[in-house]
Design an enzyme around this catalytic site. Structure first.
Site, short mmCIF file in Angstrom:
data_model
loop_
_atom_site.label_atom_id
_atom_site.label_comp_id
_atom_site.label_asym_id
_atom_site.label_seq_id
_atom_site.Cartn_x
_atom_site.Cartn_y
_atom_site.Cartn_z
N ARG A 15 6.81 36.39 25.60
CA ARG A 15 6.30 36.97 24.36
C ARG A 15 5.01 36.26 23.94
NH1 ARG A 15 11.62 36.34 20.72
NH2 ARG A 15 11.85 34.54 22.13
N LYS A 75 8.12 30.64 19.99
CA LYS A 75 9.20 29.66 20.06
C LYS A 75 8.73 28.29 19.62
CE LYS A 75 12.82 30.19 21.11
NZ LYS A 75 13.93 30.52 20.17
N TYR A 94 9.09 30.45 15.17
CA TYR A 94 10.52 30.15 15.10
C TYR A 94 10.71 28.67 15.38
CZ TYR A 94 11.68 35.14 15.18
OH TYR A 94 11.79 36.48 14.86
N HIS A 96 14.12 26.73 14.24
CA HIS A 96 15.54 26.41 14.39
C HIS A 96 15.77 24.90 14.36
CE1 HIS A 96 16.24 30.62 15.30
NE2 HIS A 96 15.31 30.56 16.24
N GLU A 118 12.37 32.02 10.79
CA GLU A 118 13.76 32.35 10.52
C GLU A 118 14.25 31.95 9.13
OE1 GLU A 118 14.01 28.19 12.25
OE2 GLU A 118 12.83 30.01 12.63
N SER A 220 37.46 37.62 8.79
CA SER A 220 37.31 36.47 9.68
C SER A 220 38.08 35.27 9.15
CB SER A 220 35.83 36.11 9.84
OG SER A 220 35.68 35.06 10.76
N VAL A 239 26.82 34.94 14.37
CA VAL A 239 26.94 34.38 13.02
C VAL A 239 25.71 33.54 12.70
CG1 VAL A 239 29.44 34.38 13.03
CG2 VAL A 239 28.24 32.37 13.86
N ILE A 269 23.24 30.59 19.76
CA ILE A 269 23.00 29.33 20.46
C ILE A 269 21.70 28.66 20.03
CG2 ILE A 269 21.85 30.40 22.45
CD1 ILE A 269 24.34 27.42 22.53
N ASP A 270 20.71 29.45 19.59
CA ASP A 270 19.45 28.83 19.16
C ASP A 270 19.62 28.05 17.86
OD1 ASP A 270 19.70 31.00 17.51
OD2 ASP A 270 17.83 31.97 18.11
N VAL A 298 21.55 32.00 26.56
CA VAL A 298 20.10 31.87 26.62
C VAL A 298 19.54 31.80 25.21
CG1 VAL A 298 17.96 33.00 27.35
CG2 VAL A 298 19.98 33.05 28.84
#
Length: 380
Positions: A15, A75, A94, A96, A118, A220, A239, A269-270, A298
């Site tokens: 990207r 990223k 991004y 994280h 994010e 949940s 989630v 996972i990120d 991934v």
């Protein structure tokens, strides 16, 4: 302002943060755009298109980072890029951070103004710069799961939608947000049995109204998750707690209860992952097995469809990038509370509470670090 667009260096990340159309808009607003040579090729944008839009092509990443006042990426920086970070640099990408202490501390040490896509958050709680990639990831998760359910790829040999007289696969989705909703739509479209779990009963009611077919919802909790996971052929986790590490919802024991050849896709996972057996993987080596269960973890799933993802991302980031360039960071975040929530580090301080909490670092509200505006000074 000088905006820099370096080539992404994460493994098989194709990207690019700004399209030629985006460059044209920055230039029209009076800004200069530096694009690293080849930065857009993986998304189908050759250098000549950037030049035609008014960008300057720069031969190396080091040159882009050194000359730019604001870096726009897709990223988070990897360790090889840490030396480029410097005081006063604006980094818009991004991040994280709650899952990456090393990067967090580096941004603080280098006094980078780090604005995370994010955590840009509107008053209604929605995340406009995360939403399009969540859409892509949710839809991809089902494609990936269907692929790895096939026996040649380590799966149980189950067709997601089944056929006449043969049961469809059981797909369990954790989280009813954008990832979960898009995953459910795709899985239902392929004929799977879908069970979606969320802690928000109003959200479950809404999804019951808009999704039909072999679709079920569950509140949940630990017992419901354990029961659903045990019967699942596919578990997809999407989630999210904005800015924070993903909660661990699926324990190692739950994974061990699954049938051999079942598939887990941990989209969260990120942000650290929500499944105890998850660990980050790359497009070059995307899966591994634990307890005979195939795990796909991934951290940049949308990077596998870079052209679609680049258009979807730039559609929403461009207006914020223009605001930062036109007004400067201080005035831009004063005028836009959503953008202010995106600032994770500023002047060597952590300015997002979830990031501070993740590593036990002091939290400093952004407004306490901003110089008063001329209006505020005159009013006083």
């Amino acid at each position: 302002m000088i905006i820099g667009v370096p080539k992404e260096v994460k493994v098989q990340e194709e990207r690019v943060a700004v399209t030629p159309h985006g460059v044209r808009e920055f230039v029209r607003h009076g800004h200069q755009v530096l694009v690293e040579q080849g930065a857009g090729v993986g998304s189908g944008f050759p250098d000549r298109e950037y030049v035609a839009a008014g960008a300057t092509i720069v031969p190396t990443a080091a040159d882009v980072w050194a000359q730019a006042e604001m870096i726009m990426k897709v990223k988070e920086p990897i360790p090889a890029e840490y030396p480029y970070l410097r005081p006063g640099l604006v980094l818009f990408t991004y991040l994280h951070l709650a899952a990456d202490e090393a990067l967090t501390r580096t941004l603080l040490d280098r006094q980078v103004t780090a604005i995370a896509y994010e955590t840009v958050q509107l008053a209604d709680g929605s995340l406009p710069l995360l939403a399009p990639m969540s859409e892509v990831a949710g839809r991809l998760a089902v494609q990936v799961a269907a692929y790895y359910l096939m026996r040649p790829h380590g799966g149980r040999g189950v067709l997601l939608g089944g056929v006449a007289g043969v049961s469809a696969a059981n797909v369990v989705i954790l989280g009813g947000g954008i990832v979960g909703t898009n995953a459910a739509q795709m899985a239902l479209g392929l004929g799977a049995n879908v069970t979606l779990l969320d802690i928000n009963v109003d959200r479950l009611r809404f999804l019951e109204q808009i999704l039909h077919g072999r679709f079920h919802t569950l509140m949940s909790n630990q017992q419901h998750i354990a029961d659903a996971v045990e019967q699942a052929d596919v578990v997809i986790s999407g989630v999210l707690i904005p800015g924070a590490r993903a909660p661990r919802l699926v324990t190692r024991e739950m994974v061990a209860s699954m049938r051999r050849g079942s598939v887990i896709v941990d989209v969260s996972i990120d942000q650290g992952g929500s499944i105890e057996t998850s660990r980050p993987t790359t497009h070059a080596d995307p899966v591994y097995e634990e307890y005979g269960v195939v795990h796909y973890c991934v951290t940049n799933m949308p990077g596998s469809v870079p052209r679609t993802s680049t258009f979807a991302l730039s559609n929403v980031t461009l207006s914020y990038g223009l605001k930062l360039a036109d007004l400067g960071v201080v005035e831009a975040v004063r005028r836009d509370p959503a953008l202010a929530r995106g600032v994770n580090t500023y002047q060597g301080k952590v300015t997002h509470p979830s990031v501070a909490s993740a590593f036990g670092l002091p939290y400093t509200p952004l407004e306490t670090l901003l110089a008063p505006s001329p209006e505020q000074v005159s009013a006083s």
